[in-house]
Design a protein around this motif. Sequence first.
Motif, PDB file in Angstrom:
ATOM      1  N   LEU A 242      -0.081   5.548   6.474  1.00 60.96           N
ATOM      2  CA  LEU A 242      -0.901   4.374   6.177  1.00 60.96           C
ATOM      3  C   LEU A 242      -0.585   3.282   7.184  1.00 60.96           C
ATOM      4  O   LEU A 242       0.572   3.101   7.566  1.00 60.96           O
ATOM      5  CB  LEU A 242      -0.632   3.857   4.757  1.00 60.96           C
ATOM      6  CG  LEU A 242      -1.081   4.730   3.586  1.00 60.96           C
ATOM      7  CD1 LEU A 242      -0.443   4.238   2.294  1.00 60.96           C
ATOM      8  CD2 LEU A 242      -2.598   4.732   3.453  1.00 60.96           C
TER       9      LEU A 242
ATOM     10  N   VAL B  41      -1.696  12.128   1.133  1.00 59.41           N
ATOM     11  CA  VAL B  41      -1.781  11.104   2.170  1.00 59.41           C
ATOM     12  C   VAL B  41      -0.465  11.097   2.939  1.00 59.41           C
ATOM     13  O   VAL B  41       0.612  10.994   2.349  1.00 59.41           O
ATOM     14  CB  VAL B  41      -2.058   9.725   1.547  1.00 59.41           C
ATOM     15  CG1 VAL B  41      -2.174   8.655   2.624  1.00 59.41           C
ATOM     16  CG2 VAL B  41      -3.321   9.764   0.703  1.00 59.41           C
TER      17      VAL B  41
ATOM     18  N   SER C 235      -5.870   5.283   6.588  1.00 55.59           N
ATOM     19  CA  SER C 235      -5.101   6.313   5.903  1.00 55.59           C
ATOM     20  C   SER C 235      -5.365   7.659   6.557  1.00 55.59           C
ATOM     21  O   SER C 235      -6.507   7.993   6.892  1.00 55.59           O
ATOM     22  CB  SER C 235      -5.477   6.371   4.417  1.00 55.59           C
ATOM     23  OG  SER C 235      -6.858   6.665   4.250  1.00 55.59           O
TER      24      SER C 235
ATOM     25  N   LEU D  90       0.858  -1.184   0.000  1.00 56.30           N
ATOM     26  CA  LEU D  90       0.000   0.000   0.000  1.00 56.30           C
ATOM     27  C   LEU D  90       0.891   1.229   0.000  1.00 56.30           C
ATOM     28  O   LEU D  90       1.813   1.333   0.820  1.00 56.30           O
ATOM     29  CB  LEU D  90      -0.893  -0.017   1.235  1.00 56.30           C
ATOM     30  CG  LEU D  90      -2.211   0.743   1.218  1.00 56.30           C
ATOM     31  CD1 LEU D  90      -3.127   0.206   0.130  1.00 56.30           C
ATOM     32  CD2 LEU D  90      -2.884   0.630   2.572  1.00 56.30           C
TER      33      LEU D  90
ATOM     34  N   GLY E  34       0.980   5.694  -0.579  1.00 54.01           N
ATOM     35  CA  GLY E  34       0.316   6.967  -0.775  1.00 54.01           C
ATOM     36  C   GLY E  34       1.074   7.784  -1.807  1.00 54.01           C
ATOM     37  O   GLY E  34       2.272   8.036  -1.646  1.00 54.01           O
TER      38      GLY E  34
ATOM     39  N   SER F  99      -3.863  10.098  -3.482  1.00 55.27           N
ATOM     40  CA  SER F  99      -4.417   8.794  -3.812  1.00 55.27           C
ATOM     41  C   SER F  99      -3.678   7.680  -3.075  1.00 55.27           C
ATOM     42  O   SER F  99      -2.516   7.837  -2.692  1.00 55.27           O
ATOM     43  CB  SER F  99      -4.358   8.545  -5.320  1.00 55.27           C
ATOM     44  OG  SER F  99      -5.101   9.522  -6.029  1.00 55.27           O
ATOM     45  N   ILE F 100      -4.380   6.535  -2.936  1.00 58.21           N
ATOM     46  CA  ILE F 100      -3.830   5.341  -2.299  1.00 58.21           C
ATOM     47  C   ILE F 100      -3.775   4.240  -3.350  1.00 58.21           C
ATOM     48  O   ILE F 100      -4.793   3.935  -3.988  1.00 58.21           O
ATOM     49  CB  ILE F 100      -4.684   4.894  -1.104  1.00 58.21           C
ATOM     50  CG1 ILE F 100      -4.811   6.030  -0.079  1.00 58.21           C
ATOM     51  CG2 ILE F 100      -4.101   3.653  -0.450  1.00 58.21           C
ATOM     52  CD1 ILE F 100      -5.812   5.742   1.018  1.00 58.21           C
TER      53      ILE F 100
END
Length: 500
Positions: free
Chosen positions: A127, A124, A138, A96, A98, A102-103
């Motif tokens: 996380l 972001v 997030s 994952l 950032g 957006s992720i």
Amino acid sequence: MAAPMEVAVCTDSAAQLWSCIVWELHSGANLLTYRGGQAGPRGLALLNGEYLLAAQLGKNYISAWELQRKDQLQQKIMCPGPVTCLTTSPNGLYVLAGIAESIYLWEVSTGNLLVILSRHYQDVSCLRFTGDSSHFLSGGKDCLVLVWSLCSVLQVDPSRTPAPRHVWSRHTLPITDLHCGFGGPLARVATSSLDQTVKLWEVSSGELLLSVLFDVAIVAVTMDLAEHHLFCGGSDGSIFQVDLCTWPGQREKTFRPEQDSGKAFRGHRNQVTCLSVSTDGSVLLSGSHDETVRLWDVQSKQCIRTVTLKGPVTNASIMLAPLSMLSSDFRPGLPLPHFNKHLLGAEHGDEPHRGGFTLRLGLHQQGSEPSHLERAEQLHAVMSGTMEKVGRGHGAGRGRPEPPPRPGPAGDPAPCPSPERPGRPGPTADPRGRAGGRGAEPAEGQPRPVRLLHAHHHAAGQVSPPARRAAPGRVAPSRSLVYLVLATGASVRLLVLLCL
């Protein structure tokens, strides 16, 4: 059996001698160093106990090292933009990252980009996954903390925008750090912000459990494994300890340093950027912009070791050393695949990679295959045709029409005996006065002929043989209802045929 070794993994923004250093927590001995690039804040993660990932500061790629091959040129995972934060799932299946607001979620086994989540309005900043990999959280500069269900994100319709399970909007300034405790979907989450507060939440209900106000901005937060203490790193270099078990029942409280002087760690000269607690809760690790990493005794609040780096500390965490880190002969079970930068792979410029398969969950296309009713109708047509052929074969008498019955001496119709074929025995006389035909009993040793009507229909007198007998070469059309029940994923096939 020896106890697992705890190590400290640290990075700084200068990276003059190395990008990442690993040292034994209690002795301070250097174990490993990794070279190549500068790891950004909240950008260090361990993948499946085999790889070390580092999001490069201000760069659009992620560096990946095998834990034992520290001197090799690191692999690069190219990304669509600069990576602001990074984490991996505890089960080692997902990465994952950032990127701006957006992720991005990748599948490790295939390198496929599964989904892009764009629900934050600004970058972001952090996380985190829950301990069972079922949820992730997030936090962003838009003051929001979003809780996502991994299952819902993977199964969402591509035409719809995934929605978070919870939206926590109680902070008024950018989110600086997140910490997720144990318990999976029942875990408690601590969030810190520049608004000088630390808040404690419950993942299952989304309820706010506690809010603590400080006199400085809080940049880092963590808890011990037992979740008895909350440690908060301030922008002035102070570290505050909040006791969760002795705290009053009220949800909002102000931390006063003059009254809680025994609950503060003093020693850093600049803001604290990262915090981590040992497994037994006796040691606290902290990193700061003053280019030092300090080890503290939680009971006495005294600094027991100081490690000086070459730049501001961006990451510092305590972890149990995996076997691959301690064994020089260990190699990863599988190499890292090529990570796609776009959702649809080759259609957006990424080259297709053969030799693998993709498992997509929940993306069912409406109308792409016949429905259960359509399948039932098709099966009904096939069964009706089969029954008609069988009936036509019996009614035709093997290709010859049956001779009409002759009247007997008493006026009763008597069947005409069929001539015997050479080489085959003739039919046995029927005790009821009939020979041959469909009502005759087979001779001893001969197979019994197939009958379309069930015996219990004749016994009950519901249907008489002359009334049910069709014309030569034809049978009455069958009115069969076929129900086909398919249980998806359970390999169950149930067919019920009702002959009316």
